[in-house]
Design a protein around this motif. Structure first.
Motif, PDB file in Angstrom:
ATOM      1  N   VAL A   1      -4.526  79.788 -53.168  1.00 52.72           N
ATOM      2  CA  VAL A   1      -3.423  79.174 -53.736  1.00 52.72           C
ATOM      3  C   VAL A   1      -4.057  78.083 -54.669  1.00 52.72           C
ATOM      4  CG1 VAL A   1      -1.223  78.076 -53.369  1.00 52.72           C
ATOM      5  CG2 VAL A   1      -2.094  79.516 -51.620  1.00 52.72           C
ATOM      6  N   ARG A   2      -3.721  78.191 -56.027  1.00 49.41           N
ATOM      7  CA  ARG A   2      -4.295  77.073 -56.955  1.00 49.41           C
ATOM      8  C   ARG A   2      -2.985  76.032 -57.437  1.00 49.41           C
ATOM      9  NH1 ARG A   2      -8.241  76.283 -56.105  1.00 49.41           N
ATOM     10  NH2 ARG A   2      -8.874  75.469 -57.931  1.00 49.41           N
ATOM     11  N   ARG A   3      -1.780  76.570 -57.015  1.00 50.05           N
ATOM     12  CA  ARG A   3      -0.742  75.610 -57.168  1.00 50.05           C
ATOM     13  C   ARG A   3       0.638  75.948 -56.321  1.00 50.05           C
ATOM     14  NH1 ARG A   3       0.035  76.540 -62.179  1.00 50.05           N
ATOM     15  NH2 ARG A   3       1.561  78.125 -62.304  1.00 50.05           N
ATOM     16  N   GLY A   4       1.078  75.009 -55.659  1.00 51.34           N
ATOM     17  CA  GLY A   4       2.173  75.350 -54.739  1.00 51.34           C
ATOM     18  C   GLY A   4       1.985  75.630 -53.286  1.00 51.34           C
ATOM     19  N   ARG A   5       3.034  76.300 -52.816  1.00 54.41           N
ATOM     20  CA  ARG A   5       2.722  76.818 -51.402  1.00 54.41           C
ATOM     21  C   ARG A   5       3.702  78.033 -51.165  1.00 54.41           C
ATOM     22  NH1 ARG A   5       2.875  73.173 -47.708  1.00 54.41           N
ATOM     23  NH2 ARG A   5       2.456  71.524 -48.818  1.00 54.41           N
ATOM     24  N   CYS A   6       2.934  78.797 -50.153  1.00 54.06           N
ATOM     25  CA  CYS A   6       3.544  80.157 -49.567  1.00 54.06           C
ATOM     26  C   CYS A   6       3.048  80.315 -48.419  1.00 54.06           C
ATOM     27  CB  CYS A   6       3.367  81.220 -50.617  1.00 54.06           C
ATOM     28  SG  CYS A   6       1.422  81.592 -50.728  1.00 54.06           S
ATOM     29  N   ARG A   7       3.576  81.450 -47.871  1.00 56.22           N
ATOM     30  CA  ARG A   7       3.296  82.217 -46.277  1.00 56.22           C
ATOM     31  C   ARG A   7       2.878  83.348 -46.447  1.00 56.22           C
ATOM     32  NH1 ARG A   7       7.729  81.157 -41.481  1.00 56.22           N
ATOM     33  NH2 ARG A   7       6.801  79.255 -41.701  1.00 56.22           N
ATOM     34  N   LEU A   8       1.840  83.395 -45.503  1.00 53.75           N
ATOM     35  CA  LEU A   8       1.075  84.897 -45.463  1.00 53.75           C
ATOM     36  C   LEU A   8       1.375  85.475 -44.001  1.00 53.75           C
ATOM     37  CD1 LEU A   8      -1.127  87.005 -45.789  1.00 53.75           C
ATOM     38  CD2 LEU A   8      -2.888  85.393 -44.760  1.00 53.75           C
TER      39      LEU A   8
ATOM     40  N   LEU B   1       0.237  78.519 -46.441  1.00 50.12           N
ATOM     41  CA  LEU B   1      -0.839  78.187 -47.392  1.00 50.12           C
ATOM     42  C   LEU B   1      -0.215  77.177 -48.384  1.00 50.12           C
ATOM     43  CD1 LEU B   1      -1.533  82.004 -48.257  1.00 50.12           C
ATOM     44  CD2 LEU B   1      -2.981  80.366 -46.681  1.00 50.12           C
ATOM     45  N   ALA B   2      -1.101  76.344 -48.691  1.00 53.41           N
ATOM     46  CA  ALA B   2      -0.834  75.259 -49.838  1.00 53.41           C
ATOM     47  C   ALA B   2      -1.650  75.004 -50.562  1.00 53.41           C
ATOM     48  CB  ALA B   2      -0.938  73.669 -48.996  1.00 53.41           C
ATOM     49  N   ALA B   3      -1.886  74.406 -51.844  1.00 52.65           N
ATOM     50  CA  ALA B   3      -2.600  74.389 -52.941  1.00 52.65           C
ATOM     51  C   ALA B   3      -3.877  73.878 -52.536  1.00 52.65           C
ATOM     52  CB  ALA B   3      -2.201  73.191 -53.997  1.00 52.65           C
ATOM     53  N   GLY B   4      -4.845  74.786 -52.852  1.00 52.42           N
ATOM     54  CA  GLY B   4      -6.407  74.668 -52.434  1.00 52.42           C
ATOM     55  C   GLY B   4      -6.891  75.392 -51.351  1.00 52.42           C
ATOM     56  N   ASP B   5      -5.963  75.955 -50.694  1.00 52.83           N
ATOM     57  CA  ASP B   5      -6.043  77.014 -49.633  1.00 52.83           C
ATOM     58  C   ASP B   5      -6.672  78.224 -49.942  1.00 52.83           C
ATOM     59  OD1 ASP B   5      -5.029  74.971 -48.014  1.00 52.83           O
ATOM     60  OD2 ASP B   5      -3.569  75.917 -46.950  1.00 52.83           O
ATOM     61  N   CYS B   6      -7.443  78.894 -49.189  1.00 56.52           N
ATOM     62  CA  CYS B   6      -7.786  80.361 -49.267  1.00 56.52           C
ATOM     63  C   CYS B   6      -7.750  80.937 -48.104  1.00 56.52           C
ATOM     64  CB  CYS B   6      -8.958  80.246 -50.496  1.00 56.52           C
ATOM     65  SG  CYS B   6     -10.646  79.817 -49.330  1.00 56.52           S
TER      66      CYS B   6
ATOM     67  N   VAL C   1      -9.131  79.127 -44.726  1.00 58.58           N
ATOM     68  CA  VAL C   1      -9.623  77.805 -45.114  1.00 58.58           C
ATOM     69  C   VAL C   1      -8.976  76.961 -45.652  1.00 58.58           C
ATOM     70  CG1 VAL C   1     -11.590  76.786 -46.465  1.00 58.58           C
ATOM     71  CG2 VAL C   1     -11.941  78.910 -45.347  1.00 58.58           C
ATOM     72  N   PRO C   2      -8.333  75.783 -44.950  1.00 58.50           N
ATOM     73  CA  PRO C   2      -7.198  74.896 -45.584  1.00 58.50           C
ATOM     74  C   PRO C   2      -8.153  73.792 -46.461  1.00 58.50           C
ATOM     75  CG  PRO C   2      -7.841  74.223 -43.226  1.00 58.50           C
ATOM     76  CD  PRO C   2      -8.565  75.620 -43.682  1.00 58.50           C
ATOM     77  N   ALA C   3      -7.348  73.242 -47.602  1.00 56.92           N
ATOM     78  CA  ALA C   3      -7.950  72.255 -48.534  1.00 56.92           C
ATOM     79  C   ALA C   3      -8.270  70.920 -47.700  1.00 56.92           C
ATOM     80  CB  ALA C   3      -6.904  72.361 -49.640  1.00 56.92           C
ATOM     81  N   GLY C   4      -8.573  70.123 -48.342  1.00 55.14           N
ATOM     82  CA  GLY C   4      -8.421  68.745 -48.041  1.00 55.14           C
ATOM     83  C   GLY C   4      -9.390  68.337 -46.994  1.00 55.14           C
ATOM     84  N   THR C   5     -10.429  69.077 -46.650  1.00 54.14           N
ATOM     85  CA  THR C   5     -11.480  68.780 -45.800  1.00 54.14           C
ATOM     86  C   THR C   5     -12.750  68.421 -46.538  1.00 54.14           C
ATOM     87  OG1 THR C   5     -12.196  70.976 -45.151  1.00 54.14           O
ATOM     88  CG2 THR C   5     -10.394  70.028 -43.898  1.00 54.14           C
ATOM     89  N   GLU C   6     -13.682  67.734 -46.105  1.00 50.68           N
ATOM     90  CA  GLU C   6     -15.060  67.641 -46.810  1.00 50.68           C
ATOM     91  C   GLU C   6     -15.658  68.882 -46.815  1.00 50.68           C
ATOM     92  OE1 GLU C   6     -18.971  64.727 -46.266  1.00 50.68           O
ATOM     93  OE2 GLU C   6     -17.376  64.447 -44.967  1.00 50.68           O
TER      94      GLU C   6
END
Length: 311
Positions: free
Chosen positions: A42-49, A60-65, A134-139
Motif C-alpha cells: 500500500v503506497r497511499r491510503g488504507r484497506c483491508r485484506l 493495511l495502511a500506507a507503507g504496509d506490505c 510487514v507494517p510500516a513505521g518500524t525501524e
C-alpha cells in the motif's frame, strides 16, 4: 554461503510485477488464488485484506506490505460491508498500467507475485505462515520501504529497462521481508527457516552451506557455534525438526537434484561434488530421501520436460 541466499538461488526465484491498483470510496475486489507467492504494498491510503480460510482480516495502511504464501482466494476492500466484484475484469480494463475501482483514488497499491522452482513448497513456503504482514513505521521496515519506493519510481518514470530493474528490486524486497519476519516473529516459522533465528543453529547452517561436500561431524559444527555437541544437537532438533547431519544429507540431495536436472554430468561426478565418495553412496542416500534413484529422477524430469514441450 548464506542458507537463505542458497535456497532462494536453488529455487530460481523470480518476480513478476502486475498492474497497479487505484481505488477510492466504497469498493472491494475478489481475487482468484494466485500461483506462487502474491505480494502487495500500500503506497497511499488504507484497506483491508481478507484471505479465505483465515479467521481474521489484516488491516493495511500506507507503507504496509504483505506476502500471501498459499494458493488461497483473497479480497481487498475498503470496509467490511462493501460488495466484492471479480478483480479480473477490473485489471483487464487497466489503462496506463493502473487498474481503477470505486469512485476516487484515495488508495494506491503496487504488487505482483514471486515464482519458484519445483521444490519451493517444502524448502520455503511450508515454513512460512499463510500471510506475512510487514507494517510500516518500524525501524526494521526501513529496508523494505526503500525497495518499495525504488520499485514505484521505476514503474512511474519508466527509464530504459525499468521493468527489469523493478523485478530485481522486488526480489530484494522479498529478502528484506523474510529477514524482517524472522527477526520479528521467529516462532512463526518452521523448518530450516526457524534455525536462522537461533544464532547457534544459524552458524551451523552457514557452515554446512559454505562447504556441503565436507565430511562434517556434529562436534565440528558445534565448534563453529561455540557450544557443546549435545547443545547443538538439541537446539537444531528443536528448531529445524531434524538433526544437523540429517539436514546436511537432505541439503546435499537438493544440490544433487539440481545438477541432475540442469547438467549432463554423470552420477559419479555429481556424487563427488556433493560430498559422497561413490555413485552407490549417493544412490543409497538419494533413494532414502526421494524414494527413487538418481537415474530414475533424471529420467522423470526429462520426461516431464518432453511432455510440456509437446503440449
Amino acid at each position: 554461503m548464506d542458507p537463505l541466499e542458497d535456497v532462494l538461488g536453488l529455487l530460481e526465484t523470480q518476480s513478476h510485477l502486475s498492474t497497479g491498483l487505484a481505488a477510492g470510496g466504497r469498493w472491494a475486489l475478489r481475487f482468484d488464488a494466485p500461483s506462487g507467492v502474491k505480494f502487495n504494498a500500500v503506497r497511499r491510503g488504507r484497506c483491508r485484506l481478507e484471505v479465505d480460510g483465515l479467521p481474521a482480516p489484516v488491516d493495511l495502511a500506507a507503507g504496509d506490505c504483505y506476502l500471501l504464501t498459499r494458493p488461497l482466494r483473497f479480497t481487498l476492500r475498503s470496509d467490511p460491508d462493501a460488495t466484492a466484484v471479480d478483480a479480473g475484469p477490473v485489471f483487464e480494463a487497466a489503462a496506463d498500467g493502473v487498474a481503477r475501482v470505486g469512485t476516487a483514488d484515495e488508495v494506491y497499491m503496487i504488487g505482483g507475485r514471486f515464482s519458484f522452482g519445483e521444490r519451493a513448497q517444502e524448502l520455503l513456503l511450508d515454513g512460512l505462515p499463510p500471510v506475512v504482514h510487514v507494517p510500516a513505521g518500524t525501524e526494521q521496515a526501513d529496508a523494505v520501504e526503500w525497495a518499495l519506493t525504488a520499485i514505484e519510481q521505476e514503474l512511474q518514470h519508466g527509464p530504459p529497462a525499468s521493468r527489469l530493474v523493478a523485478e530485481h528490486l522486488a526480489v530484494v524486497m522479498l529478502i528484506h521481508v523474510l529477514r524482517l519476519h524472522l527477526a520479528r516473529r521467529p516462532h512463526a516459522v518452521s523448518g530450516w527457516l526457524s534455525g536462522l533465528a537461533d544464532p547457534v543453529v544459524a552458524r551451523a547452517l552457514a557452515s554446512m552451506h559454505e562447504a556441503p561436500a565436507r565430511s562434517w561431524t556434529v562436534a565440528e559444527l558445534a565448534q563453529a557455534g561455540a557450544v557443546s555437541r549435545s547443545t547443538l544437537a538439541a537446539r537444531f532438533k528443536e528448531t529445524v525438526g531434524q538433526g544437523p547431519l540429517e539436514y546436511l544429507t537432505r541439503w546435499r540431495i537438493e544440490l544433487a537434484s539440481r545438477q541432475l536436472r540442469e547438467s549432463t554430468d554423470t552420477v559419479a561426478l555429481i556424487a563427488r561434488a556433493v560430498g559422497y565418495g561413490s555413485e552407490s553412496a549417493l544412490s543409497v542416500a538419494f533413494k532414502r530421501v526421494t524414494g527413487m534413484s538418481p537415474g530414475a529422477y533424471r529420467k522423470q524430469v526429462g520426461a516431464g520436460r518432453e511432455a510440456m514441450s509437446g503440449a
